[in-house]
Design a protein around this motif. Structure first.
Motif, PDB file in Angstrom:
ATOM      1  N   GLY A 289       0.780  -1.238   0.000  1.00 35.03           N
ATOM      2  CA  GLY A 289       0.000   0.000   0.000  1.00 35.03           C
ATOM      3  C   GLY A 289       0.803   1.276   0.000  1.00 35.03           C
ATOM      4  O   GLY A 289       0.240   2.359   0.212  1.00 35.03           O
ATOM      5  N   GLY A 290       2.105   1.203  -0.251  1.00 36.07           N
ATOM      6  CA  GLY A 290       2.938   2.401  -0.258  1.00 36.07           C
ATOM      7  C   GLY A 290       3.208   2.897  -1.663  1.00 36.07           C
ATOM      8  O   GLY A 290       2.909   2.224  -2.652  1.00 36.07           O
ATOM      9  N   PRO A 291       3.803   4.092  -1.782  1.00 34.39           N
ATOM     10  CA  PRO A 291       4.184   4.613  -3.094  1.00 34.39           C
ATOM     11  C   PRO A 291       5.509   4.015  -3.556  1.00 34.39           C
ATOM     12  O   PRO A 291       6.226   3.384  -2.769  1.00 34.39           O
ATOM     13  N   ALA A 292       5.844   4.216  -4.830  1.00 30.71           N
ATOM     14  CA  ALA A 292       7.150   3.798  -5.325  1.00 30.71           C
ATOM     15  C   ALA A 292       8.235   4.554  -4.558  1.00 30.71           C
ATOM     16  O   ALA A 292       8.027   5.690  -4.112  1.00 30.71           O
ATOM     17  N   VAL A 293       9.389   3.927  -4.379  1.00 26.49           N
ATOM     18  CA  VAL A 293      10.451   4.544  -3.585  1.00 26.49           C
ATOM     19  C   VAL A 293      11.704   4.755  -4.431  1.00 26.49           C
ATOM     20  O   VAL A 293      11.872   4.146  -5.491  1.00 26.49           O
ATOM     21  N   THR A 294      12.565   5.628  -3.951  1.00 25.27           N
ATOM     22  CA  THR A 294      13.827   5.925  -4.623  1.00 25.27           C
ATOM     23  C   THR A 294      14.819   6.439  -3.598  1.00 25.27           C
ATOM     24  O   THR A 294      14.431   6.828  -2.486  1.00 25.27           O
ATOM     25  N   SER A 295      16.097   6.435  -3.943  1.00 26.48           N
ATOM     26  CA  SER A 295      17.103   6.974  -3.025  1.00 26.48           C
ATOM     27  C   SER A 295      16.896   8.476  -2.884  1.00 26.48           C
ATOM     28  O   SER A 295      16.455   9.146  -3.816  1.00 26.48           O
ATOM     29  N   TYR A 296      17.232   9.013  -1.711  1.00 26.77           N
ATOM     30  CA  TYR A 296      16.891  10.389  -1.379  1.00 26.77           C
ATOM     31  C   TYR A 296      18.098  11.313  -1.349  1.00 26.77           C
ATOM     32  O   TYR A 296      19.092  11.049  -0.675  1.00 26.77           O
ATOM     33  N   GLY A 297      17.978  12.436  -2.077  1.00 23.08           N
ATOM     34  CA  GLY A 297      19.025  13.446  -2.070  1.00 23.08           C
ATOM     35  C   GLY A 297      19.187  14.117  -0.714  1.00 23.08           C
ATOM     36  O   GLY A 297      20.285  14.535  -0.349  1.00 23.08           O
ATOM     37  N   GLU A 298      18.071  14.240   0.042  1.00 24.26           N
ATOM     38  CA  GLU A 298      18.166  14.853   1.368  1.00 24.26           C
ATOM     39  C   GLU A 298      19.165  14.111   2.249  1.00 24.26           C
ATOM     40  O   GLU A 298      19.976  14.735   2.959  1.00 24.26           O
ATOM     41  N   ASN A 299      19.110  12.792   2.215  1.00 24.42           N
ATOM     42  CA  ASN A 299      20.004  11.995   3.057  1.00 24.42           C
ATOM     43  C   ASN A 299      21.434  12.005   2.542  1.00 24.42           C
ATOM     44  O   ASN A 299      22.387  11.935   3.328  1.00 24.42           O
ATOM     45  N   ILE A 300      21.591  12.136   1.235  1.00 22.07           N
ATOM     46  CA  ILE A 300      22.935  12.302   0.675  1.00 22.07           C
ATOM     47  C   ILE A 300      23.530  13.612   1.171  1.00 22.07           C
ATOM     48  O   ILE A 300      24.706  13.694   1.531  1.00 22.07           O
ATOM     49  N   GLY A 301      22.703  14.658   1.207  1.00 23.67           N
ATOM     50  CA  GLY A 301      23.170  15.938   1.726  1.00 23.67           C
ATOM     51  C   GLY A 301      23.586  15.859   3.183  1.00 23.67           C
ATOM     52  O   GLY A 301      24.579  16.471   3.596  1.00 23.67           O
ATOM     53  N   VAL A 302      22.829  15.112   3.975  1.00 20.86           N
ATOM     54  CA  VAL A 302      23.185  14.931   5.393  1.00 20.86           C
ATOM     55  C   VAL A 302      24.557  14.267   5.517  1.00 20.86           C
ATOM     56  O   VAL A 302      25.391  14.662   6.339  1.00 20.86           O
ATOM     57  N   MET A 303      24.798  13.251   4.696  1.00 18.30           N
ATOM     58  CA  MET A 303      26.094  12.568   4.748  1.00 18.30           C
ATOM     59  C   MET A 303      27.230  13.503   4.346  1.00 18.30           C
ATOM     60  O   MET A 303      28.313  13.475   4.944  1.00 18.30           O
ATOM     61  N   GLN A 304      26.990  14.330   3.340  1.00 16.96           N
ATOM     62  CA  GLN A 304      28.016  15.270   2.899  1.00 16.96           C
ATOM     63  C   GLN A 304      28.369  16.250   4.004  1.00 16.96           C
ATOM     64  O   GLN A 304      29.549  16.572   4.223  1.00 16.96           O
ATOM     65  N   LEU A 305      27.366  16.726   4.725  1.00 19.37           N
ATOM     66  CA  LEU A 305      27.601  17.694   5.797  1.00 19.37           C
ATOM     67  C   LEU A 305      28.263  17.064   7.020  1.00 19.37           C
ATOM     68  O   LEU A 305      29.164  17.649   7.619  1.00 19.37           O
ATOM     69  N   SER A 306      27.803  15.879   7.392  1.00 20.54           N
ATOM     70  CA  SER A 306      28.277  15.260   8.638  1.00 20.54           C
ATOM     71  C   SER A 306      29.548  14.440   8.452  1.00 20.54           C
ATOM     72  O   SER A 306      30.228  14.115   9.428  1.00 20.54           O
ATOM     73  N   ARG A 307      29.840  14.055   7.199  1.00 19.78           N
ATOM     74  CA  ARG A 307      30.967  13.166   6.898  1.00 19.78           C
ATOM     75  C   ARG A 307      30.819  11.820   7.608  1.00 19.78           C
ATOM     76  O   ARG A 307      31.783  11.186   7.995  1.00 19.78           O
ATOM     77  N   VAL A 308      29.572  11.409   7.773  1.00 16.08           N
ATOM     78  CA  VAL A 308      29.239  10.103   8.349  1.00 16.08           C
ATOM     79  C   VAL A 308      28.571   9.279   7.266  1.00 16.08           C
ATOM     80  O   VAL A 308      27.470   9.608   6.823  1.00 16.08           O
ATOM     81  N   TYR A 309      29.231   8.216   6.806  1.00 19.97           N
ATOM     82  CA  TYR A 309      28.744   7.414   5.691  1.00 19.97           C
ATOM     83  C   TYR A 309      28.346   6.006   6.127  1.00 19.97           C
ATOM     84  O   TYR A 309      28.170   5.122   5.295  1.00 19.97           O
ATOM     85  N   SER A 310      28.192   5.792   7.409  1.00 21.56           N
ATOM     86  CA  SER A 310      27.980   4.459   7.957  1.00 21.56           C
ATOM     87  C   SER A 310      26.631   3.873   7.541  1.00 21.56           C
ATOM     88  O   SER A 310      25.579   4.516   7.687  1.00 21.56           O
ATOM     89  N   VAL A 311      26.669   2.636   7.044  1.00 20.87           N
ATOM     90  CA  VAL A 311      25.423   1.946   6.717  1.00 20.87           C
ATOM     91  C   VAL A 311      24.665   1.592   7.986  1.00 20.87           C
ATOM     92  O   VAL A 311      23.441   1.389   7.952  1.00 20.87           O
ATOM     93  N   TRP A 312      25.360   1.516   9.114  1.00 23.15           N
ATOM     94  CA  TRP A 312      24.687   1.283  10.391  1.00 23.15           C
ATOM     95  C   TRP A 312      23.751   2.451  10.716  1.00 23.15           C
ATOM     96  O   TRP A 312      22.652   2.249  11.238  1.00 23.15           O
ATOM     97  N   VAL A 313      24.183   3.653  10.401  1.00 21.35           N
ATOM     98  CA  VAL A 313      23.365   4.841  10.665  1.00 21.35           C
ATOM     99  C   VAL A 313      22.131   4.845   9.762  1.00 21.35           C
ATOM    100  O   VAL A 313      21.018   5.119  10.217  1.00 21.35           O
ATOM    101  N   ILE A 314      22.331   4.524   8.472  1.00 23.80           N
ATOM    102  CA  ILE A 314      21.196   4.459   7.545  1.00 23.80           C
ATOM    103  C   ILE A 314      20.231   3.357   7.976  1.00 23.80           C
ATOM    104  O   ILE A 314      19.003   3.528   7.959  1.00 23.80           O
TER     105      ILE A 314
END
Length: 423
Positions: A289-314
């Motif tokens: 019952g959900g919409p189609a999904v895609t990777s998010y630029g917002e979260n890419i921006g967060v990683m760029q700012l924080s320099r935290v790329y951990s898959v554990w965090v995602i």
């Protein structure tokens, strides 16, 4: 804490201490929440299901990519027009079949790539194409951020402007002047700070929180209607072709992630796995019952700012998304974050994506005194940022980002290496 070669504070497989992990994951959750629940609200789907499928989809993506790609999967805006039309004329079973078809297109392309390889990627996407496309991905969202940061109920409101500006300045200050644990959470702190300011300006309505239940089961739906299964070929034909367009956005996001993390995700785990993860996430979303999904630029921006790329965090953000989809009051509280706050933070998040594209150009010493490079970058930037989109009928709309990406690829393939006037 020793910095990694790619300047990461926490690299792909680094697991932060528990409370640091908690804060970093919530930062990602809050950053994507507004857009993820906005899509179902615009279409007529259940926001709780969208939150659930974004979390499940992200966990599936991590599983399929063997925990090697820190991508967060949220509701896709590319399918809003056909989904809204199908909801009005037929209902969710038709939408679900279209979403499942979109996921299957991704899976088919992944299988093809598995047999043909990805060496063609370098030919299609050299630095003179990649740089402008990445810039377009970030800057094409600028209008959305500006609208959220100035408009209230369709009208300009100076209070929205002030709150957005204060939120932006606060986020910048948190980035520049905080260190240690708090220095890892500039976006989350910016959102919290902006939320408090918005409350002071009377822009926060807490009534949805009071009305919500603590435990609230999302309103799941399927591709089977109340009167049994019916196949809707029109729904499939209206949505499946759009997957070929969003594939280009997938490639763009993967380029950005590869650039900012210093890991070549096209090689490891491979484009076939990232596409399979994206496609599987959409298929599952369509099944519940959900919409189609895609990777998010917002979260890419967060990683760029924080320099935290951990898959554990995602993964932590995905876990919280699933949990929050069942906790009505928490979901309602996050949904009360006003557009002024998300718009203010968006100025930063979308800008750092664009800056990553600029960095690609600088690092590869792309020479814009050469006409060929200029003739590729100029139209790509204007077409993408200006959203020069192609609309075919009422249900198919190819975004400016997709057109710009396709244009960049074609120009790179057909233009001579040296212009006649330069010979």
């Amino acid at each position: 804490m020793a910095a990694k070669p790619n300047n990461a504070i926490y690299d792909l497989h680094d697991k932060p201490p528990f409370f640091t992990w908690l804060g970093l994951s919530l930062q990602h959750l809050f950053s994507m929440f507004g857009a993820t629940v906005l899509v179902p609200l615009l279409v007529g789907l259940n926001p709780g299901v969208a939150l659930f499928t974004s979390g499940i989809g992200t966990l599936l993506h991590l599983l399929i990519t063997r925990g090697k790609v820190p991508a967060y999967m949220g509701s896709s805006f590319a399918f809003i027009v056909p989904m809204a039309a199908l909801m009005k004329t037929i209902g969710y079973p038709a939408v679900a079949q279209g979403i499942i078809a979109v996921g299957l297109v991704y899976l088919i392309v992944a299988v093809v790539i598995n047999f043909t390889g990805t060496h063609w990627i370098d030919r299609l996407f050299p630095a003179e194409v990649v740089g402008p496309i990445i810039m377009v991905i970030g800057l094409s969202l600028a209008g959305s951020a500006a609208s959220s940061a100035t408009m209230l109920n369709g009208h300009y409101d100076w209070k929205i402007f002030v709150v957005a500006l204060i939120t932006l300045l606060g986020t910048i200050a948190f980035n520049m002047f905080l260190k240690g644990f708090l220095g890892l959470l500039p976006v989350l702190l910016g959102i919290v700070f902006g939320y408090i300011v918005a409350m002071l300006f009377g822009l926060v309505d807490l009534s949805p929180v009071a009305a919500a239940h603590w435990f609230q089961l999302p309103n799941y739906a399927t591709f089977i209607g109340h009167d049994g299964f019916h196949f809707y070929p029109g729904a499939v034909l209206s949505m499946a072709p759009l997957a070929l367009v969003t594939l280009s956005e997938h490639l763009g996001h993967l380029m950005v992630l590869s650039k900012i993390t210093g890991h070549d995700f096209f090689e490891n785990p491979g484009l076939e796995r990232t596409l399979a993860g994206d496609g599987t996430a959409s298929v599952v979303a369509g099944l519940v019952g959900g919409p189609a999904v895609t990777s998010y630029g917002e979260n890419i921006g967060v990683m760029q700012l924080s320099r935290v790329y951990s898959v554990w965090v995602i993964g932590g953000a995905a876990f919280f998304a699933v949990v929050f989809s069942f906790i009505g009051k928490l979901s309602a509280l996050i949904s009360t974050i006003p557009g002024a706050v998300t718009g203010g933070v968006g100025f930063m998040l979308y800008g750092v994506i664009a800056a990553a594209g600029l960095q690609v150009i600088v690092d590869n010493k792309v020479d814009y005194s050469k006409k060929r490079n200029l003739m590729i970058a100029a139209p790509v930037l204007v077409v993408g940022i200006g959203n020069f989109h192609l609309q075919l009928g009422a249900q198919m709309d190819f975004s400016g980002v997709a057109i710009a990406t396709l244009l960049g690829i074609i120009l790179n393939l057909v233009l001579p290496k040296v212009a006649a006037s330069e010979q």
